[in-house]
Design a protein around this motif. Structure first.
Motif, PDB file in Angstrom:
ATOM      1  N   MET A   1      12.927  44.573 -10.916  1.00 31.14           N
ATOM      2  CA  MET A   1      11.654  43.910 -10.711  1.00 31.14           C
ATOM      3  C   MET A   1      11.885  42.408 -10.591  1.00 31.14           C
ATOM      4  N   THR A   2      11.367  41.828  -9.519  1.00 35.96           N
ATOM      5  CA  THR A   2      11.514  40.398  -9.309  1.00 35.96           C
ATOM      6  C   THR A   2      10.233  39.683  -9.698  1.00 35.96           C
ATOM      7  N   VAL A   3      10.372  38.716 -10.606  1.00 40.21           N
ATOM      8  CA  VAL A   3       9.247  37.892 -11.023  1.00 40.21           C
ATOM      9  C   VAL A   3       9.484  36.492 -10.467  1.00 40.21           C
ATOM     10  N   ALA A   4       8.535  35.998  -9.677  1.00 39.17           N
ATOM     11  CA  ALA A   4       8.613  34.641  -9.142  1.00 39.17           C
ATOM     12  C   ALA A   4       7.764  33.735 -10.016  1.00 39.17           C
ATOM     13  N   LEU A   5       8.326  32.587 -10.363  1.00 42.14           N
ATOM     14  CA  LEU A   5       7.647  31.595 -11.184  1.00 42.14           C
ATOM     15  C   LEU A   5       7.492  30.318 -10.374  1.00 42.14           C
ATOM     16  N   PHE A   6       6.314  29.738 -10.420  1.00 42.29           N
ATOM     17  CA  PHE A   6       6.043  28.495  -9.698  1.00 42.29           C
ATOM     18  C   PHE A   6       5.321  27.571 -10.660  1.00 42.29           C
ATOM     19  N   GLY A   7       5.975  26.503 -11.057  1.00 42.52           N
ATOM     20  CA  GLY A   7       5.383  25.607 -12.030  1.00 42.52           C
ATOM     21  C   GLY A   7       5.232  24.204 -11.510  1.00 42.52           C
ATOM     22  N   GLY A   8       4.304  23.486 -12.098  1.00 40.04           N
ATOM     23  CA  GLY A   8       4.121  22.098 -11.733  1.00 40.04           C
ATOM     24  C   GLY A   8       2.901  21.506 -12.402  1.00 40.04           C
ATOM     25  N   ALA A   9       2.696  20.226 -12.141  1.00 35.75           N
ATOM     26  CA  ALA A   9       1.525  19.539 -12.685  1.00 35.75           C
ATOM     27  C   ALA A   9       0.273  19.953 -11.922  1.00 35.75           C
ATOM     28  N   PHE A  10       0.415  20.197 -10.626  1.00 33.05           N
ATOM     29  CA  PHE A  10      -0.706  20.583  -9.758  1.00 33.05           C
ATOM     30  C   PHE A  10      -1.883  19.638  -9.983  1.00 33.05           C
ATOM     31  N   ASP A  11      -1.644  18.363  -9.683  1.00 29.49           N
ATOM     32  CA  ASP A  11      -2.588  17.289  -9.971  1.00 29.49           C
ATOM     33  C   ASP A  11      -3.038  16.561  -8.715  1.00 29.49           C
ATOM     34  N   PRO A  12      -3.723  17.214  -7.780  1.00 32.34           N
ATOM     35  CA  PRO A  12      -4.173  18.601  -7.728  1.00 32.34           C
ATOM     36  C   PRO A  12      -3.231  19.463  -6.881  1.00 32.34           C
ATOM     37  N   PRO A  13      -3.431  20.803  -6.921  1.00 35.98           N
ATOM     38  CA  PRO A  13      -2.683  21.666  -6.008  1.00 35.98           C
ATOM     39  C   PRO A  13      -3.177  21.426  -4.581  1.00 35.98           C
ATOM     40  N   HIS A  14      -2.253  21.406  -3.636  1.00 36.42           N
ATOM     41  CA  HIS A  14      -2.618  21.136  -2.240  1.00 36.42           C
ATOM     42  C   HIS A  14      -2.073  22.231  -1.322  1.00 36.42           C
ATOM     43  N   VAL A  15      -2.348  22.090  -0.025  1.00 35.27           N
ATOM     44  CA  VAL A  15      -1.957  23.131   0.926  1.00 35.27           C
ATOM     45  C   VAL A  15      -0.443  23.304   1.015  1.00 35.27           C
ATOM     46  N   GLY A  16       0.325  22.270   0.692  1.00 31.53           N
ATOM     47  CA  GLY A  16       1.779  22.402   0.670  1.00 31.53           C
ATOM     48  C   GLY A  16       2.231  23.344  -0.428  1.00 31.53           C
ATOM     49  N   HIS A  17       1.607  23.238  -1.595  1.00 30.18           N
ATOM     50  CA  HIS A  17       1.921  24.161  -2.691  1.00 30.18           C
ATOM     51  C   HIS A  17       1.602  25.602  -2.290  1.00 30.18           C
ATOM     52  N   VAL A  18       0.433  25.786  -1.687  1.00 34.61           N
ATOM     53  CA  VAL A  18       0.006  27.130  -1.278  1.00 34.61           C
ATOM     54  C   VAL A  18       0.960  27.681  -0.212  1.00 34.61           C
ATOM     55  N   ALA A  19       1.336  26.849   0.754  1.00 36.82           N
ATOM     56  CA  ALA A  19       2.244  27.285   1.819  1.00 36.82           C
ATOM     57  C   ALA A  19       3.611  27.673   1.260  1.00 36.82           C
ATOM     58  N   LEU A  20       4.109  26.900   0.305  1.00 38.40           N
ATOM     59  CA  LEU A  20       5.398  27.218  -0.307  1.00 38.40           C
ATOM     60  C   LEU A  20       5.333  28.576  -1.011  1.00 38.40           C
ATOM     61  N   LEU A  21       4.282  28.795  -1.774  1.00 32.46           N
ATOM     62  CA  LEU A  21       4.154  30.060  -2.491  1.00 32.46           C
ATOM     63  C   LEU A  21       4.030  31.237  -1.532  1.00 32.46           C
ATOM     64  N   GLU A  22       3.252  31.079  -0.481  1.00 36.69           N
ATOM     65  CA  GLU A  22       3.082  32.175   0.492  1.00 36.69           C
ATOM     66  C   GLU A  22       4.382  32.471   1.232  1.00 36.69           C
ATOM     67  N   ALA A  23       5.120  31.431   1.605  1.00 37.89           N
ATOM     68  CA  ALA A  23       6.398  31.645   2.288  1.00 37.89           C
ATOM     69  C   ALA A  23       7.397  32.335   1.366  1.00 37.89           C
TER      70      ALA A  23
END
Length: 176
Positions: A1-23
């Motif tokens: 089972m693969t668990v992906a973790l994505f952490g950060g301040a997200f101050d605020p989260p932007h479309v780059g964060h979303v694009a990275l996670l989706e890719a």
């Protein structure tokens, strides 16, 4: 089972964060994705309080398990999680600073790194075996730029997901 973790301040989260996670989701096909909003990052100051950033992250990543992370450093979070060989997602900007992280060798022992690169940013040829690189398409955007625009009353359309923009404007976050 693969668990992906994505952490950060997200101050605020932007479309780059979303694009990275989706890719990363498309490339690595993780069984589970957890997003961690760092309450008090050990390496930088944040403009919004932890609960506000957590609400923004829930809006930005509706299909992920979004949690508040009370650890100031990634290595401490990884130790406490105790997940066997998770995949930790970061952007190329964070990769450039990785050697300055708290205990980077221990981070690599506890997790594999998946580094998202945008156009014009390539992976390091001398990366350790536990580091892989993947490309994702994203407009050049930063959380700082979003905060600055909000502070000046300038629209942020296209820089953050619409639900995030609504929360920012409705709550008065990042206004001078």
């Amino acid at each position: 089972m693969t668990v992906a973790l994505f952490g950060g301040a997200f101050d605020p989260p932007h479309v780059g964060h979303v694009a990275l996670l989706e890719a990363a989701r498309e490339r690595y096909l993780p069984d589970e994705i957890r997003v961690f909003v760092v309450a008090e990052p050990g390496h930088k100051e944040v403009a919004a309080d932890a609960q506000s950033r957590l609400r923004l992250a829930h809006a930005a990543f509706p299909d992920a398990d979004v949690q508040l992370d009370e650890h100031g450093y990634t290595v401490d979070m990884l130790r406490d999680l105790g997940i066997a060989d998770p995949l930790f997602l970061i952007g190329a900007d964070e990769w450039r600073d990785f050697a300055t992280w708290k205990e980077p060798d221990e981070v690599l022992r506890l997790a594999r790194l998946a580094v998202g690169t945008r156009a014009g940013v390539e992976g390091a040829p001398d990366a350790p075996d536990r580091v892989t690189f993947f490309h994702f398409d994203s407009p050049p955007v930063s959380s700082r730029e979003v905060r600055n625009r909000v502070g000046r009353g300038v629209p942020i359309d296209g820089l953050v997901p619409p639900p995030v923009a609504d929360l920012i404007w409705d709550s008065g976050l990042y206004r001078s």
